[in-house]
Design a protein around this motif. Structure first.
Motif, PDB file in Angstrom:
ATOM      1  N   TYR A   7      -0.630  13.027 -62.225  1.00 17.05           N
ATOM      2  CA  TYR A   7      -1.455  14.160 -61.809  1.00 17.05           C
ATOM      3  C   TYR A   7      -2.881  13.652 -61.783  1.00 17.05           C
ATOM      4  O   TYR A   7      -3.211  12.666 -62.450  1.00 17.05           O
ATOM      5  N   VAL A   8      -3.735  14.268 -60.996  1.00 18.33           N
ATOM      6  CA  VAL A   8      -5.096  13.749 -60.821  1.00 18.33           C
ATOM      7  C   VAL A   8      -6.101  14.584 -61.613  1.00 18.33           C
ATOM      8  O   VAL A   8      -6.186  15.795 -61.447  1.00 18.33           O
ATOM      9  N   LEU A   9      -6.814  13.926 -62.500  1.00 20.00           N
ATOM     10  CA  LEU A   9      -7.915  14.570 -63.239  1.00 20.00           C
ATOM     11  C   LEU A   9      -9.207  14.357 -62.454  1.00 20.00           C
ATOM     12  O   LEU A   9      -9.215  13.629 -61.463  1.00 20.00           O
ATOM     13  N   ASN A  10     -10.306  14.923 -62.909  1.00 20.65           N
ATOM     14  CA  ASN A  10     -11.584  14.745 -62.191  1.00 20.65           C
ATOM     15  C   ASN A  10     -12.341  13.501 -62.627  1.00 20.65           C
ATOM     16  O   ASN A  10     -13.345  13.122 -62.048  1.00 20.65           O
ATOM     17  N   GLY A  11     -11.856  12.888 -63.691  1.00 20.54           N
ATOM     18  CA  GLY A  11     -12.531  11.698 -64.198  1.00 20.54           C
ATOM     19  C   GLY A  11     -11.745  11.127 -65.364  1.00 20.54           C
ATOM     20  O   GLY A  11     -10.697  11.651 -65.741  1.00 20.54           O
ATOM     21  N   GLY A  12     -12.269  10.072 -65.951  1.00 22.50           N
ATOM     22  CA  GLY A  12     -11.545   9.370 -67.009  1.00 22.50           C
ATOM     23  C   GLY A  12     -11.738   9.916 -68.411  1.00 22.50           C
ATOM     24  O   GLY A  12     -11.044   9.478 -69.337  1.00 22.50           O
ATOM     25  N   SER A  61      -2.830   5.034 -66.619  1.00 20.12           N
ATOM     26  CA  SER A  61      -2.688   6.406 -66.135  1.00 20.12           C
ATOM     27  C   SER A  61      -2.072   7.257 -67.243  1.00 20.12           C
ATOM     28  O   SER A  61      -1.230   6.769 -68.003  1.00 20.12           O
ATOM     29  N   LEU A  62      -2.514   8.510 -67.329  1.00 18.76           N
ATOM     30  CA  LEU A  62      -1.942   9.426 -68.328  1.00 18.76           C
ATOM     31  C   LEU A  62      -0.672  10.059 -67.789  1.00 18.76           C
ATOM     32  O   LEU A  62       0.151  10.553 -68.524  1.00 18.76           O
ATOM     33  N   GLY A  63      -0.553  10.089 -66.479  1.00 16.21           N
ATOM     34  CA  GLY A  63       0.610  10.756 -65.892  1.00 16.21           C
ATOM     35  C   GLY A  63       0.369  10.987 -64.417  1.00 16.21           C
ATOM     36  O   GLY A  63      -0.727  10.741 -63.910  1.00 16.21           O
ATOM     37  N   GLY A  96     -14.542   6.692 -65.276  1.00 25.73           N
ATOM     38  CA  GLY A  96     -15.022   6.863 -63.909  1.00 25.73           C
ATOM     39  C   GLY A  96     -15.110   8.338 -63.549  1.00 25.73           C
ATOM     40  O   GLY A  96     -14.577   9.201 -64.257  1.00 25.73           O
ATOM     41  N   ARG A  97     -15.819   8.599 -62.486  1.00 27.06           N
ATOM     42  CA  ARG A  97     -15.880   9.935 -61.870  1.00 27.06           C
ATOM     43  C   ARG A  97     -15.842   9.733 -60.364  1.00 27.06           C
ATOM     44  O   ARG A  97     -15.546   8.628 -59.910  1.00 27.06           O
ATOM     45  N   GLU A 100     -14.545   9.314 -56.800  1.00 26.42           N
ATOM     46  CA  GLU A 100     -13.213   8.831 -56.397  1.00 26.42           C
ATOM     47  C   GLU A 100     -12.810   7.590 -57.189  1.00 26.42           C
ATOM     48  O   GLU A 100     -11.720   7.062 -57.011  1.00 26.42           O
ATOM     49  N   GLY A 101     -13.701   7.134 -58.041  1.00 31.05           N
ATOM     50  CA  GLY A 101     -13.394   5.939 -58.828  1.00 31.05           C
ATOM     51  C   GLY A 101     -14.570   4.979 -58.880  1.00 31.05           C
ATOM     52  O   GLY A 101     -15.662   5.266 -58.390  1.00 31.05           O
ATOM     53  N   PRO A 152      -9.232   4.324 -67.399  1.00 30.71           N
ATOM     54  CA  PRO A 152      -8.257   5.318 -66.957  1.00 30.71           C
ATOM     55  C   PRO A 152      -8.337   5.433 -65.431  1.00 30.71           C
ATOM     56  O   PRO A 152      -9.434   5.368 -64.861  1.00 30.71           O
ATOM     57  N   ALA A 153      -7.173   5.565 -64.790  1.00 27.36           N
ATOM     58  CA  ALA A 153      -7.139   5.700 -63.324  1.00 27.36           C
ATOM     59  C   ALA A 153      -5.773   6.237 -62.914  1.00 27.36           C
ATOM     60  O   ALA A 153      -4.760   5.889 -63.530  1.00 27.36           O
ATOM     61  N   PRO A 154      -5.715   7.058 -61.834  1.00 24.90           N
ATOM     62  CA  PRO A 154      -4.405   7.549 -61.364  1.00 24.90           C
ATOM     63  C   PRO A 154      -3.490   6.385 -60.968  1.00 24.90           C
ATOM     64  O   PRO A 154      -2.283   6.470 -61.033  1.00 24.90           O
TER      65      PRO A 154
HETATM   66  N1  JFH Z   1      -3.676   9.961 -65.050  1.00 26.27           N
HETATM   67  C1  JFH Z   1      -4.879  10.212 -64.408  1.00 26.27           C
HETATM   68  C2  JFH Z   1      -6.076   9.486 -64.488  1.00 26.27           C
HETATM   69  C3  JFH Z   1      -6.963  10.133 -63.679  1.00 26.27           C
HETATM   70  C4  JFH Z   1      -8.350   9.724 -63.352  1.00 26.27           C
HETATM   71  C5  JFH Z   1      -8.971   8.707 -64.087  1.00 26.27           C
HETATM   72  C6  JFH Z   1     -10.237   8.272 -63.742  1.00 26.27           C
HETATM   73  C7  JFH Z   1     -10.893   8.848 -62.648  1.00 26.27           C
HETATM   74  C8  JFH Z   1     -12.117   8.595 -62.014  1.00 26.27           C
HETATM   75  C9  JFH Z   1     -12.234   9.500 -60.963  1.00 26.27           C
HETATM   76  N2  JFH Z   1     -11.118  10.272 -60.934  1.00 26.27           N
HETATM   77  C10 JFH Z   1     -10.893  11.335 -59.948  1.00 26.27           C
HETATM   78  C11 JFH Z   1     -10.062  10.877 -58.794  1.00 26.27           C
HETATM   79  C12 JFH Z   1      -9.821  11.775 -57.798  1.00 26.27           C
HETATM   80  C13 JFH Z   1      -9.048  11.388 -56.684  1.00 26.27           C
HETATM   81  C14 JFH Z   1      -8.541  10.113 -56.603  1.00 26.27           C
HETATM   82  C15 JFH Z   1      -7.674   9.705 -55.433  1.00 26.27           C
HETATM   83  N3  JFH Z   1      -8.528   9.262 -54.330  1.00 26.27           N
HETATM   84  C16 JFH Z   1      -7.694   8.988 -53.133  1.00 26.27           C
HETATM   85  C17 JFH Z   1      -8.481   7.987 -52.316  1.00 26.27           C
HETATM   86  C18 JFH Z   1      -9.428   7.319 -53.265  1.00 26.27           C
HETATM   87  C19 JFH Z   1      -9.236   8.002 -54.603  1.00 26.27           C
HETATM   88  C20 JFH Z   1      -8.786   9.215 -57.610  1.00 26.27           C
HETATM   89  C21 JFH Z   1      -9.570   9.599 -58.724  1.00 26.27           C
HETATM   90  C22 JFH Z   1     -10.265   9.896 -61.934  1.00 26.27           C
HETATM   91  C23 JFH Z   1      -9.006  10.338 -62.284  1.00 26.27           C
HETATM   92  N4  JFH Z   1      -6.355  11.180 -63.115  1.00 26.27           N
HETATM   93  N5  JFH Z   1      -5.085  11.213 -63.579  1.00 26.27           N
END
Ligand code: JFH
Length: 239
Positions: free
Chosen positions: A140-145, A136-138, A113-114, A116-117, A87-89
């Protein structure tokens, strides 16, 4: 189907023993294994993160623990039948058709992940070995996967043959092929009158043709109102 979850918060997945997925686990349709990524660290602080190369805010997950966890959980042989989900944004939007495809997989490993990735080489390595999905689920930014992994799990497992008691209900869902890609019509049940609000008369008429027509009209109206992006797709049946 075997599901593995790699996370620094494996307790997130305890909930799977309670919910619908839990029943599938009990009747042997699904096997759930959650793992603590820190079990593959070797320092006193069980470190899984480090500062980003090239600078930038926050921390990045180190590749080493992931690689060792992969070796133990999945193995060191390439096998395209193993699906590894990150999972990732920045991932590809997860859809019902992706859930349907994954519902026939024998093995799915969720990498949560947690910070920033995850160091990108982990994903590159996984791509060289297994079938990888960055989703990606959508927008919006979650705190982790982890929350995304739970949502994807539910969407996939409920489509596993033999899991849902009433497979007909799956056919009528939004986004499923049967519904022409339209949103679901409003639902009602008894009492017919509730706090001055009545069930639409057509639904009590027993006239199946009119009921089907009312439901279709409602689906079209709702889709046009809330999801104009779906109205032009070929599958929607409305243009
Ligand atoms: N659909 C959806 C999925 C997720 C998601 C999935 C996995 C992880 C792992 C860590 N994060 C937190 C998180 C916070 C900020 C950034 C953006 N930063 C900007 C510069 C570098 C990165 C990325 C990632 C996740 C978030 N969120 N939304």
């Amino acid at each position: 189907m075997r599901l593995d979850y790699l996370s620094i918060f494996p307790a997130y997945f305890d909930v799977l023993d309670i919910s619908l997925v839990g029943k599938a686990a009990i009747n042997g349709l699904v096997e759930i294994h959650a793992h603590d990524l820190r079990d593959w660290t070797h320092d006193r602080h069980r470190t899984v993160d480090d500062t980003p190369c090239g600078g930038g805010a926050g921390m990045v997950m180190k590749p080493d623990p992931w690689g060792e966890a992969f070796d133990e959980i999945i193995g060191t042989e390439s096998d395209p039948s193993v699906h590894v989900i990150f999972p990732a944004p920045s991932g590809t939007p997860f859809t019902q058709s992706a859930a349907a495809e994954l519902s026939s997989a024998q093995r799915i490993v969720f990498c949560c992940g947690r910070y920033e990735g995850i160091d990108h080489r982990v994903i590159d390595y996984a791509r060289s070995m297994w079938t990888v999905h960055e989703v990606s689920l959508g927008d919006y930014v979650l705190n982790g996967g982890e929350v995304a992994a739970l949502a994807i799990t539910e969407a996939v497992v409920r489509l596993v043959p033999g899991f849902m008691g009433n497979p007909e209900s799956l056919a009528e869902e939004s986004f499923s092929a049967g519904q022409d890609g339209l949103l679901e019509y409003p639902l009602f049940t008894r009492p017919v009158s509730w706090r001055g609000l009545d069930v639409p008369e057509v639904l009590m008429s027993g006239h199946h043709g009119r009921i089907a027509s009312w439901r279709r009209d409602e689906s079209v109206r709702l889709t046009r109102e809330r999801r104009p992006d779906l109205t032009d797709s070929d599958s929607s049946g409305i243009h």
